[in-house]
Design an enzyme around this catalytic site. Structure first.
Site, short mmCIF file in Angstrom:
data_model
loop_
_atom_site.label_atom_id
_atom_site.label_comp_id
_atom_site.label_asym_id
_atom_site.label_seq_id
_atom_site.Cartn_x
_atom_site.Cartn_y
_atom_site.Cartn_z
N GLY A 34 3.04 8.19 1.81
CA GLY A 34 2.22 7.28 1.02
C GLY A 34 0.81 7.33 1.55
N ALA A 35 0.16 6.15 1.67
CA ALA A 35 -1.22 6.12 2.12
C ALA A 35 -1.35 6.65 3.55
CB ALA A 35 -1.74 4.68 2.02
N LEU A 36 -0.62 6.03 4.48
CA LEU A 36 -0.82 6.37 5.88
C LEU A 36 -0.17 7.71 6.26
CD1 LEU A 36 -2.25 5.14 8.32
CD2 LEU A 36 -0.11 4.02 8.95
N GLY A 37 1.05 7.95 5.78
CA GLY A 37 1.73 9.22 6.07
C GLY A 37 0.91 10.40 5.56
N LYS A 49 -1.10 -6.02 18.44
CA LYS A 49 -1.39 -5.71 17.03
C LYS A 49 -0.82 -6.81 16.12
CE LYS A 49 -2.03 -2.08 13.78
NZ LYS A 49 -1.27 -2.04 12.56
N SER A 104 -3.03 -4.37 4.39
CA SER A 104 -2.08 -3.57 3.61
C SER A 104 -1.05 -4.45 2.89
CB SER A 104 -1.39 -2.53 4.49
OG SER A 104 -0.70 -3.14 5.55
N GLU A 159 6.66 -6.57 3.96
CA GLU A 159 7.39 -6.18 5.16
C GLU A 159 7.67 -7.42 6.02
OE1 GLU A 159 4.29 -3.03 6.05
OE2 GLU A 159 6.11 -1.88 6.45
N1 LIG Z 1 -1.98 1.62 4.66
C1 LIG Z 1 -2.56 1.25 5.83
O1 LIG Z 1 -3.79 1.21 5.94
C2 LIG Z 1 -1.74 0.88 7.01
C3 LIG Z 1 -0.36 0.88 6.95
N2 LIG Z 1 0.37 0.58 8.07
C4 LIG Z 1 1.84 0.61 8.02
O2 LIG Z 1 2.28 1.93 7.70
C5 LIG Z 1 3.52 1.91 6.97
C6 LIG Z 1 3.34 2.68 5.65
O3 LIG Z 1 2.36 1.99 4.88
P1 LIG Z 1 1.62 2.67 3.63
O4 LIG Z 1 1.35 4.09 3.90
O5 LIG Z 1 0.51 1.77 3.30
O6 LIG Z 1 2.79 2.55 2.54
P2 LIG Z 1 2.98 3.34 1.16
O7 LIG Z 1 3.77 2.45 0.27
O8 LIG Z 1 1.68 3.86 0.68
O9 LIG Z 1 3.88 4.59 1.59
C7 LIG Z 1 5.26 4.59 1.71
C8 LIG Z 1 5.77 5.89 1.12
O10 LIG Z 1 7.19 5.99 1.32
C9 LIG Z 1 7.70 6.65 0.18
N3 LIG Z 1 9.13 6.46 -0.02
C10 LIG Z 1 9.81 5.30 -0.19
N4 LIG Z 1 11.10 5.57 -0.42
C11 LIG Z 1 11.24 6.92 -0.40
C12 LIG Z 1 12.32 7.80 -0.61
N5 LIG Z 1 13.54 7.35 -0.88
N6 LIG Z 1 12.10 9.13 -0.53
C13 LIG Z 1 10.86 9.60 -0.27
N7 LIG Z 1 9.78 8.82 -0.06
C14 LIG Z 1 9.97 7.50 -0.14
C15 LIG Z 1 6.93 6.03 -0.97
O11 LIG Z 1 7.09 6.85 -2.10
P3 LIG Z 1 6.76 6.30 -3.59
O12 LIG Z 1 5.29 6.47 -3.73
O13 LIG Z 1 7.55 7.17 -4.47
O14 LIG Z 1 7.18 4.86 -3.61
C16 LIG Z 1 5.53 6.02 -0.38
O15 LIG Z 1 4.87 7.23 -0.65
C17 LIG Z 1 3.83 0.41 6.80
O16 LIG Z 1 4.70 -0.02 7.81
C18 LIG Z 1 2.46 -0.27 6.95
O17 LIG Z 1 2.55 -1.63 7.37
C19 LIG Z 1 -0.23 0.35 9.28
C20 LIG Z 1 -1.60 0.34 9.39
C21 LIG Z 1 -2.45 0.57 8.26
C1 LIG Z 2 -4.66 -2.06 11.04
C2 LIG Z 2 -4.66 -2.81 9.76
C3 LIG Z 2 -5.43 -4.05 9.98
C4 LIG Z 2 -5.31 -1.95 8.73
O1 LIG Z 2 -6.00 -0.99 9.28
C5 LIG Z 2 -3.28 -3.09 9.31
O2 LIG Z 2 -2.39 -3.00 10.09
C6 LIG Z 2 -2.96 -3.49 7.93
O3 LIG Z 2 -3.83 -3.58 7.07
O4 LIG Z 2 -1.77 -3.75 7.73
#
Ligand SMILES: NC(=O)C1=CN([C@@H]2O[C@H](COP(=O)(O)OP(=O)(O)OC[C@H]3O[C@@H](n4cnc5c(N)ncnc54)[C@H](OP(=O)(O)O)[C@@H]3O)[C@@H](O)[C@H]2O)C=CC1
Ligand SMILES: CC(C)(CO)C(=O)C(=O)O
Length: 309
Positions: A15-18, A194, A265, A277
């Protein structure tokens, strides 16, 4: 992977972070395979792009993508970017990509993620990467970073795990890919520090209807609640053996004042109708703090409120 070498990396939860990590690491020459679900076809047609805060772009025209983890095969490293609400999928999504020496890196927020990985893969190295990075997926495969300079990541090994042996090589690879990386000797302490930000600012901003951080900082009553929540988390962290100093609360409040109207987020999840979450970021800290005798009335109220949403 040797120091300076290139790894074969699987991104589970692109998703966004991955995707942010995957795009940067692929550009740096690693062989990155992305597991995609809803974005699979659009990304197959249009590729992936990372738009940085200054509008500069990093483009992957034909990324290596799969819609089934079996197609990715075993990887040197696996980066887990699923929302913690999907951790029950570890047991189906991860075994096809994890070999006996695969390094597992969770970039997720909250408690219990590294432990869940270690439970499934007790002999594998596991690293927690806590991201002070703010990214948003605005369209399939299109990630926008909205923190100037992108922020940074803090990496630490899970307790009692051989992830420690991999911290240097991981830091080096992340840095070379443009991801600022600090190492921590205590993943637990870094997680609780955090949480001191995530609990009030991911939680209260959702509880008041999905607002920016300025809506909390600028309202005297909410600001007081945010400080009280930070203190509860800090004291729970202390009781668990993490020496977080009282001044850290002021530091975080001062930092948040500078952010302006920042959307955490969880607010973006809430506004887009995605599940919050709650377990990892709110309920587990409440349970862990309460179990060591810390009174957490504000966090209890917040969890009850979030459960009702
Ligand atoms: N975004 C941010 O700036 C930050 C995020 N985080 C943490 O990082 C983690 C991820 O967040 P974020 O990237 O925002 O989340 P997203 O929702 O953007 O990403 C999650 C991804 O997982 C995928 N997914 C879910 N189920 C499946 C499945 N069965 N098979 C394949 N892929 C799947 C989703 O696919 P689909 O699109 O199809 O649903 C989506 O692309 C969280 O714990 C968040 O709290 C931490 C710091 C900052
Ligand atoms: C680190 C931060 C504050 C975003 O960068 C976060 O963890 C979130 O938005 O969930």
């Amino acid at each position: 992977m040797e120091t300076g070498g290139k790894a074969s990396i699987g991104i589970i939860g692109s998703g966004a972070l991955g995707s942010y990590f995957g795009i940067r690491l692929a550009k740096a020459g690693h062989s990155v395979g992305f597991l995609l679900r809803s974005d699979y076809e659009p990304v197959q047609q249009r590729g992936m792009r990372l738009v940085l805060a200054g509008d500069q772009e990093v483009i992957l025209p034909s990324p290596d993508i799969a819609n089934d983890p079996d197609q990715l095969g075993k990887r040197d490293w696996v980066i887990v970017g699923l929302k913690t609400t999907r951790n029950h999928l570890f047991k189906t999504l991860l075994p096809p990509v994890v070999g006996p020496d695969t390094l597992l890196i969770t970039i997720q927020n909250g408690l219990g993620n590294a432990e869940a990985l270690m439970e499934l893969f007790p002999d594998n190295p596991v690293i927690g990467a806590l991201c002070q990075i703010g990214v948003n997926r605005k369209a399939p495969g299109e990630i926008h970073s909205f923190v100037p300079g992108d922020g940074f990541v803090q990496i630490g090994a899970a307790v009692g795990n051989r992830g420690n042996d991999y911290l240097d090589v991981c830091q080096e690879a992340f840095e070379a890919a443009g991801i600022r990386t600090k190492k921590t000797a205590s993943l637990g302490e870094a997680l609780w520090r955090k949480l001191m930000w995530n609990v009030p600012f991911n939680g209260l901003t959702v509880a008041i209807g999905g607002k920016g951080t300025d809506a909390v900082c600028g309202n005297p009553e909410l600001r007081q609640t945010a400080v009280a929540l930070m203190e509860e988390i800090r004291l729970a962290g202390n009781a668990l053996g993490y020496p977080i100093e009282p001044a850290y609360t002021d530091k975080l409040m001062g930092f948040t004042d500078q952010l302006g109207s920042y959307m955490a987020s969880s607010v973006l999840d809430w506004l887009d109708g995605r599940r919050l979450e709650v377990e990892a970021i709110f309920r587990k800290p409440l349970e862990a703090g309460t179990a060591v005798g810390v009174d957490m009335p504000e966090l209890k109220k917040l969890v009850e409120k979030l459960d009702q949403l």
